[in-house]
Enzyme design. Structure first.
Site, PDB file in Angstrom:
ATOM      1  NE  ARG A 254      -4.030  -2.872   8.293  1.00  0.00           N
ATOM      2  CZ  ARG A 254      -4.927  -3.242   7.362  1.00  0.00           C
ATOM      3  NH1 ARG A 254      -4.917  -4.472   6.876  1.00  0.00           N
ATOM      4  NH2 ARG A 254      -5.809  -2.387   6.912  1.00  0.00           N
TER       5      ARG A 254
ATOM      6  NE  ARG B  46      -3.775  -2.163   2.072  1.00  0.00           N
ATOM      7  CZ  ARG B  46      -4.695  -2.558   2.917  1.00  0.00           C
ATOM      8  NH1 ARG B  46      -4.741  -2.026   4.123  1.00  0.00           N
ATOM      9  NH2 ARG B  46      -5.559  -3.473   2.586  1.00  0.00           N
TER      10      ARG B  46
HETATM   11  C1  LIG Z   1     -13.176   0.417   4.660  1.00  0.00           C
HETATM   12  C2  LIG Z   1     -12.222  -0.499   5.360  1.00  0.00           C
HETATM   13  C3  LIG Z   1     -11.964  -1.764   4.852  1.00  0.00           C
HETATM   14  C4  LIG Z   1     -11.077  -2.617   5.489  1.00  0.00           C
HETATM   15  N1  LIG Z   1     -10.845  -3.864   4.967  1.00  0.00           N
HETATM   16  C5  LIG Z   1      -9.995  -4.692   5.602  1.00  0.00           C
HETATM   17  C6  LIG Z   1      -9.760  -6.009   5.091  1.00  0.00           C
HETATM   18  O1  LIG Z   1     -10.312  -6.423   4.080  1.00  0.00           O
HETATM   19  N2  LIG Z   1      -8.896  -6.798   5.767  1.00  0.00           N
HETATM   20  C7  LIG Z   1      -8.257  -6.401   6.901  1.00  0.00           C
HETATM   21  O2  LIG Z   1      -7.497  -7.171   7.474  1.00  0.00           O
HETATM   22  N3  LIG Z   1      -8.493  -5.162   7.411  1.00  0.00           N
HETATM   23  C8  LIG Z   1      -9.341  -4.315   6.802  1.00  0.00           C
HETATM   24  N4  LIG Z   1      -9.564  -3.070   7.327  1.00  0.00           N
HETATM   25  C9  LIG Z   1      -9.006  -2.731   8.640  1.00  0.00           C
HETATM   26  C10 LIG Z   1      -9.842  -3.401   9.735  1.00  0.00           C
HETATM   27  O3  LIG Z   1     -11.205  -3.361   9.380  1.00  0.00           O
HETATM   28  C11 LIG Z   1      -9.691  -2.732  11.096  1.00  0.00           C
HETATM   29  O4  LIG Z   1      -8.340  -2.519  11.381  1.00  0.00           O
HETATM   30  C12 LIG Z   1     -10.263  -3.637  12.180  1.00  0.00           C
HETATM   31  O5  LIG Z   1     -11.567  -4.048  11.863  1.00  0.00           O
HETATM   32  C13 LIG Z   1     -10.249  -2.939  13.536  1.00  0.00           C
HETATM   33  O6  LIG Z   1     -10.890  -3.792  14.461  1.00  0.00           O
HETATM   34  P1  LIG Z   1     -10.905  -3.419  15.991  1.00  0.00           P
HETATM   35  O7  LIG Z   1     -11.717  -4.474  16.667  1.00  0.00           O
HETATM   36  O8  LIG Z   1      -9.527  -3.204  16.478  1.00  0.00           O
HETATM   37  O9  LIG Z   1     -11.654  -1.997  16.072  1.00  0.00           O
HETATM   38  P2  LIG Z   1     -13.114  -1.526  15.564  1.00  0.00           P
HETATM   39  O10 LIG Z   1     -13.777  -2.511  14.694  1.00  0.00           O
HETATM   40  O11 LIG Z   1     -12.907  -0.134  15.084  1.00  0.00           O
HETATM   41  O12 LIG Z   1     -13.959  -1.481  16.885  1.00  0.00           O
HETATM   42  C14 LIG Z   1     -13.788  -0.488  17.858  1.00  0.00           C
HETATM   43  C15 LIG Z   1     -14.807  -0.713  18.943  1.00  0.00           C
HETATM   44  O13 LIG Z   1     -14.500   0.135  20.032  1.00  0.00           O
HETATM   45  C16 LIG Z   1     -15.649   0.841  20.442  1.00  0.00           C
HETATM   46  N5  LIG Z   1     -15.157   2.098  21.011  1.00  0.00           N
HETATM   47  C17 LIG Z   1     -14.212   2.939  20.526  1.00  0.00           C
HETATM   48  N6  LIG Z   1     -13.985   3.930  21.396  1.00  0.00           N
HETATM   49  C18 LIG Z   1     -14.792   3.716  22.452  1.00  0.00           C
HETATM   50  C19 LIG Z   1     -15.009   4.392  23.664  1.00  0.00           C
HETATM   51  N7  LIG Z   1     -14.327   5.495  24.000  1.00  0.00           N
HETATM   52  N8  LIG Z   1     -15.943   3.889  24.508  1.00  0.00           N
HETATM   53  C20 LIG Z   1     -16.656   2.773  24.206  1.00  0.00           C
HETATM   54  N9  LIG Z   1     -16.462   2.075  23.069  1.00  0.00           N
HETATM   55  C21 LIG Z   1     -15.539   2.555  22.213  1.00  0.00           C
HETATM   56  C22 LIG Z   1     -16.516   0.967  19.214  1.00  0.00           C
HETATM   57  O14 LIG Z   1     -17.866   1.136  19.585  1.00  0.00           O
HETATM   58  C23 LIG Z   1     -16.244  -0.393  18.559  1.00  0.00           C
HETATM   59  O15 LIG Z   1     -17.084  -1.358  19.143  1.00  0.00           O
HETATM   60  C24 LIG Z   1     -10.431  -2.197   6.667  1.00  0.00           C
HETATM   61  C25 LIG Z   1     -10.673  -0.926   7.180  1.00  0.00           C
HETATM   62  C26 LIG Z   1     -11.539  -0.073   6.522  1.00  0.00           C
HETATM   63  C27 LIG Z   1     -11.726   1.303   7.045  1.00  0.00           C
END
Ligand SMILES: Cc1cc2nc3c(=O)[nH]c(=O)nc-3n(C[C@H](O)[C@H](O)[C@H](O)COP(=O)(O)OP(=O)(O)OC[C@H]3O[C@@H](n4cnc5c(N)ncnc54)[C@H](O)[C@@H]3O)c2cc1C
Length: 637
Positions: free
Chosen positions: A435, A330
């Site tokens: 990444r 990327r």
């Molecule tokens: C459009 C897009 C496409 C993508 N496609 C891919 C892919 O194909 N393959 C891949 O590997 N990665 C992909 N990614 C990256 C990947 O989706 C994310 O890095 C990953 O899903 C993050 O997961 P997470 O559980 O760490 O956080 P998130 O899914 O962002 O979850 C965060 C959680 O924390 C909660 N939260 C946040 N702050 C607070 C707070 N202060 N108080 C209470 N709750 C809070 C939210 O409500 C949520 O439940 C993509 C990203 C994007 C933007």
């Protein structure tokens, strides 16, 4: 503050196995006495909360969405990596490990990355057992496709909605635990601070977003799974709610923040269309399996793509990186797109776009096959742009997408604030300075399903937890601080909207600390951000009041944190006087315009310690020692 990565001894292949053999266990009866708070219900949070509850801990899970299923993870499109070698094309745990270290431009911790590659194999089994509908070959075996930075096919996918399908799996596991009473779910609840008692994270203070009620919750450990901070740039592919609040407030309570300047710009997004846009849309990297990227050879070309003959097209990724071609990683593909657009060869309005062309693939395998692989992505593109990607090349441009920086964690995923664990995109993760595609889902689920359930148990079994309840004075004190901050935001009643500050910050960050950075721009940003912060606290207009659903207040709190955090990000970018991965300092590039690392001086993780208001944060360095791989100039040629 002392950084101790706690990497187990032994060969890289055996570290995790040995760790699990030697770790201390908590007996089932004692697990029932321990409480764990998990903030976040995306892939990292939901997998951790369900696995910990399944193990017998008492879990409370929080998210600001109205349902755990709305976490930003559902946006993930393209797929999830795993070293299964189903294609028999030469993949292995070691190759995934190596690709990830190299993809991250040799700025990630070897031991963590190796563990990630090892665990990747189990993730797919776990998800298949949950019923995640991965794409399959005609004979029934799981299908794979390729993502950037790899020459093998190791990406498992469910059309263009892999994140959503994986999250449904994790969510079902979570719901089961909620039904069994082992996990209590708190939707629409935002964590606004960490409560520290005797130097340990022992709880959180939250605001109920529907009623405005401020409440405390105590636990034996707190896990943050709160996602990334890409929205510091305002325009990004992230969901609008993504923010830095949880990890930034933990930073202020003693959890060091690592590598904030490592941000990822994704090469294939729908170009910005106007000043009032509030969100950018990703076109999954998986499209580069079949789409060919090109621009006209001629500057200022005005003909539509169909009228530009083959000989007048520049397939610049295939030309510059023949071995990886359109699947260059990327950071490299993004910079290459910027370069051709800066030369005046960009496509579409304003020249800020390059073509992603499926004509050859359609000729080769037929439109039906392309439809089967990516139909929802083509549909999304058509709905937004009004053009069909089957008939004319898509137009794409790089956009902010992912953040490799995050809370510093040791091998156990524990931060420098004892009892505070950080997982998923919220930690500084295993991706170094860049990444690889399809590796974020892998990391979030590895952390939640497989790593944390072991390391948290080891932590509990190796340390004594004093019983603490929310009647402890620290909870009252933190609640008062949270209320005072909300009150302050509501009482300014200035003239500017919260969004106008966010937009201005984002523009500044994109211009000075975006795809390319330099000392002058960063110094300038570091002067302008404090002035913006001051103006925010003098002149922001937060509507409504605190005892009700108030999205203006929610947004204001997050933007206030973004403004402060932006300073840390720029400081980190200025301090890292080298280019690596997504951190491209214009002063440090090879003759070919590639990132030029300085391993002698910068082969370390930057971990910043908060020192109090109006004091500069203190930089700590975790040296990166490579025993397995040799650091080389990254090449995809
Ligand atoms: C459009 C897009 C496409 C993508 N496609 C891919 C892919 O194909 N393959 C891949 O590997 N990665 C992909 N990614 C990256 C990947 O989706 C994310 O890095 C990953 O899903 C993050 O997961 P997470 O559980 O760490 O956080 P998130 O899914 O962002 O979850 C965060 C959680 O924390 C909660 N939260 C946040 N702050 C607070 C707070 N202060 N108080 C209470 N709750 C809070 C939210 O409500 C949520 O439940 C993509 C990203 C994007 C933007």
């Amino acid at each position: 503050m002392k950084l101790d990565s706690k990497i187990p001894s032994g060969s890289v292949e055996q570290k995790w196995e040995r760790y699990r053999l030697e770790m201390k266990l908590v007996n089932p009866a004692n697990k029932r006495k321990l409480e764990v708070i998990v903030v976040g219900s995306g892939l990292a949070g939901a997998s951790a909360a369900s696995s910990l509850a399944e193990l017998g801990y008492n879990v409370k899970c929080f998210c600001f969405h109205d349902s755990p299923r709305r976490a930003h993870s559902i946006a993930a499109q393209g797929g999830i990596n795993a070293a299964k070698n189903y294609q028999n094309d030469g993949d292995s745990v070691y190759r995934l490990f190596y690709d990830t270290i190299k993809g991250g431009d040799f700025r990630a911790r070897e031991a963590n990355v190796y563990r990630l590659a090892q665990v990747s194999v189990s993730i797919i089994d776990q998800c298949v057992a949950q019923g995640v509908p991965f794409a399959r070959e005609y004979g029934g075996s799981l299908a794979n496709r390729s993502f950037g930075g790899a020459q093998v096919s190791r990406t498992f996918y469910a059309r263009g909605q892999t994140g959503q399908q994986l999250l449904i799996g994790a969510y079902q596991a979570l719901e089961r635990q909620i039904g069994l009473g082992r996990c209590q779910m708190f939707p629409m609840t935002e964590m606004l601070d960490v409560v520290v008692v005797d130097g340990q994270a022992r709880g959180i203070v939250t605001r109920n977003l529907a009623t405005g009620e401020i409440t405390s919750h105590a636990a034996d450990a707190v896990v943050l799974a709160t996602g990334g901070y890409g929205n510091v740039f305002y325009l990004s592919t992230n969901a609008k709610g993504c923010n830095v609040t949880a990890t930034f407030r933990a930073f202020k309570k003693g959890a060091a923040f690592a590598n904030p300047c490592y941000t990822q710009i994704h090469p294939t997004c729908i170009p910005v269309s106007g000043e009032h846009q509030s969100k950018l849309t990703l076109m999954s990297e998986s499209l580069r399996n079949d789409g060919r990227v090109w621009v006209p050879k001629k500057k200022g070309e005005t003909r539509p793509p169909s009228q530009i003959p083959e000989a007048e097209r520049d397939y610049y990724l295939e030309r510059k990186y023949p071995s990886y071609g359109n699947l260059a990683p990327r950071d490299i593909a993004s910079r290459a797109a910027k370069e051709v657009c800066d030369e005046g060869r960009g496509a579409g309005p304003g020249g800020k776009g390059v073509y992603l062309d499926f004509a050859d693939a359609i000729k080769r395998v037929g439109e039906e096959a392309i439809r089967e692989r990516y139909d929802n992505l083509f549909e999304m593109y058509e709905r937004i742009t009004g053009e069909s990607g089957y008939k004319t090349p898509m137009r794409i441009y790089p956009a902010v997408h992912y953040t490799m920086g995050g809370t510093w964690v040791d091998y156990n995923l524990m931060s420098t604030l004892p009892s505070l664990f950080v997982i998923g995109e919220a930690n500084f993760s295993d991706h170094g300075a860049n990444r690889l595609g399809a590796s974020a889902l892998m990391q979030g689920l590895a952390d939640g399903y497989f790593v944390l359930p072991n390391t948290l148990g080891n932590f509990f079994a190796s340390s004594k937890q004093a019983r603490i309840s929310t009647s402890h004075p620290e909870f009252r004190k933190t609640e008062e601080e949270v209320k005072a901050r909300l009150h302050k935001l509501l009482s300014i009643r200035g003239k500017r909207t919260v969004s106008s500050f966010h937009r201005e910050l984002g523009k500044l960050m994109w211009e000075k600390c975006g795809m390319a950075r330099n000392e002058k721009g960063l110094t300038d940003a570091l002067q302008r951000i404090p002035a913006l912060r001051q103006e925010f606290w003098d002149n922001v207009n937060v509507l409504g009041d605190g005892g009700e659903l108030n999205q203006s207040l929610e947004h204001a709190g997050r933007v206030a944190d973004f403004i402060e955090f932006a300073e840390l990000l720029c400081l980190d970018a200025l301090t890292r006087a080298e280019s690596c991965g997504g951190h491209f300092r214009e002063e440090f590039q090879t003759q070919d315009g590639e990132a030029l690392r300085n391993d002698d001086q910068f082969s370390f993780v930057s971990a910043w310690e908060y020192q109090g208001p109006d004091k500069p944060p203190l930089l700590h360095k975790e040296p990166l020692v490579y025993e397995e791989v040799k650091m080389t100039q990254r090449s995809y040629k």
